[in-house]
Enzyme design. Sequence first.
Site, PDB file in Angstrom:
ATOM      1  N   HIS A  34      94.294 -35.529-100.148  1.00 23.08           N
ATOM      2  CA  HIS A  34      95.595 -36.121 -99.827  1.00 23.08           C
ATOM      3  C   HIS A  34      96.495 -36.176-101.070  1.00 23.08           C
ATOM      4  CE1 HIS A  34      98.094 -39.066 -97.477  1.00 23.08           C
ATOM      5  NE2 HIS A  34      98.436 -39.434 -98.700  1.00 23.08           N
ATOM      6  N   GLU A  35      95.953 -36.754-102.153  1.00 26.79           N
ATOM      7  CA  GLU A  35      96.768 -36.926-103.362  1.00 26.79           C
ATOM      8  C   GLU A  35      97.112 -35.582-104.007  1.00 26.79           C
ATOM      9  OE1 GLU A  35      98.217 -39.589-103.800  1.00 26.79           O
ATOM     10  OE2 GLU A  35      96.964 -40.919-102.580  1.00 26.79           O
ATOM     11  N   HIS A  65     100.185 -34.222-102.333  1.00 26.64           N
ATOM     12  CA  HIS A  65     101.409 -34.763-102.956  1.00 26.64           C
ATOM     13  C   HIS A  65     101.695 -34.033-104.273  1.00 26.64           C
ATOM     14  CE1 HIS A  65     102.148 -38.101-100.303  1.00 26.64           C
ATOM     15  NE2 HIS A  65     101.013 -38.717-100.566  1.00 26.64           N
ATOM     16  N   HIS A  89     102.939 -30.493-103.841  1.00 26.48           N
ATOM     17  CA  HIS A  89     104.308 -30.526-103.301  1.00 26.48           C
ATOM     18  C   HIS A  89     105.287 -30.721-104.466  1.00 26.48           C
ATOM     19  CE1 HIS A  89     107.133 -32.356 -99.969  1.00 26.48           C
ATOM     20  NE2 HIS A  89     107.634 -31.277-100.533  1.00 26.48           N
TER      21      HIS A  89
END
Length: 596
Positions: free
Chosen positions: A387-388, A391, A394
């Site tokens: 998940h991190e 980020h 991105h």
Amino acid sequence: MSTLPKRSAVEQNNTWELKDLFANQQAWDASYNEVKESKKKPSEYEGKLNSPQSIKEVFVLEDDISLKLERLYVYAHLHHDEDTTNPTYQALLQKAKKLSVEVSEALSFITPEILSLPEKELDALIDSPELADYKFTLQEIKREKAHVLSKTEEALLAQVGNLSQAPQNIFGMINNADMKFPNIEDENGKEVPLTHGSYIQYLENPNRDVRRRAFKAVYETYAKQKNTIAATFSANVNKNMFYSRVRKYPSVLEMYLSGDNIPKEVYTNLIDTIHESLPLLQRYMNLRKKLLGLNELHMYDLFAPLVEEYKWDITYDEAKQTILEGLKPLGEEYLQVLRQGFQNRWIDVYENEGKRTGAYSWGAYGTHPYVLLNHKDNLNSMFTLAHEMGHALHSYFSDEALKYRDAQYTIFLAEVASTTNEALLMDYLLKKSTDPKQKLYLLTYYADQFRTTIFRQTMFAEFEKIVHERAEAGEALTPQELSSIYYDLNVKYHGNEMNVDQDIEMEWARIPHFYNSFYVYKYATGFSAATSFSKKILDEGKPAVDRYLGFLKSGGSDFSINILSRAGVDMSSPQPIREAMSVFEDVIKQMEELTK
């Protein structure tokens, strides 16, 4: 006695490399002094922002100061989070925060001064070749023009700012400081304390009596405070109505959507499409009842484990390797950067004494992103890492592709890349798994994400919408009214498979997000967009991957809805939510097959 290592004892390889931001403290100090000095320069332009040249110069200056400040702030904050007890970095962070406020003040005249220009001049600036790099900034300034007041009125509103924080602050005090829950009896007949932190743990307890006792104790405690909390909640709604009317928005909802330029249809579509998918949630409730072996499913059974605790140890190295395998569908360009992050100390991996809890991704433009973890060797931590890093990548791709001003993506887009990584990893794990118990454990994990992130957050979003509409129509928000709206929504969403306990009518009183109005829908739209992206990537391959990488490289260079739409996900239509629901249906089918 803490068993956690001190920061100084943590193996360097498992820590982030902050020298990539500043070589040492002296370099930070030099940059700090430079920003302190250069923040005086913008005032030279005050009263002169009426030509493309002067506006371009002040924007260049603003970017230069903001970027340097960002690096100072991020460096101080990351060091502070490694060990929050370290006085050196406590002081450094205070210095950075103070400087940040001073810089904001120094730059605060720019937008109002540009906005004071006549419409024609503003349009000419937007089309000026000299300001081509700032076209989107100027369009955004113009879009807000209708809602910006005169200088005197804006000054008055700024003074009301502290008052407007009151409902949230009062709720925080009631909820975190004054609210005391009674002790409850655990499965061994022992009295144990019930707190905000332990509540969900008790709801996950395999023993049903423990779950029921915790549930009842929490909502009976809130019920005793219902008049005070309803008055606080109502004050927050009144504050919202005050701002929306003063700033000339048609409604509170449209005021809150305006920041990201989100059409109202995105919000109403989400609610309508979830309504048509409620039979799926109810089918999952039925399956939950069957797997728990219950005649009646109650609200306190929603977090009960469906699979006996499945022991699955996943070391950090195994987690990285599994993620690299799981994200192969995203192609080599993506994987190369991911490997770079794993190998070049972007990540602070394990817990140590004084380290901030939780996980996040953060960084400053022009250097790579950073990720804070508190890794445990389990499934949840592996998904947190995926998940991190979603980020982080991105941010990396946005920063690489765009100038500073356009690189920062909105909160509306923020959860998309992180959740796409989770969806692809889940797909990989499910396809690879041969152990039925392990597969059911994964499917349960995934199904509960759909329930809590799409259905539950949409129900919250619908509650906010109904409450504000009633207040705008002149109705009073009594505790009875709020509880009745909330209870009816629970019945509507969970259906006949669920025995909706009366106590749940008080749940609205314990949701802090309701004081950050019209925010929760972003969890549901982000999760839906991500599920839609991952489905397209798996079904279509390269064309979908190229569109997705285009999304990652778009940062905040356009309105969020346009960025998603160009990548093939149109959030103003029901399609992405329906695609997410088809994935949820597939998860339920697989669970039903495994438990026949």
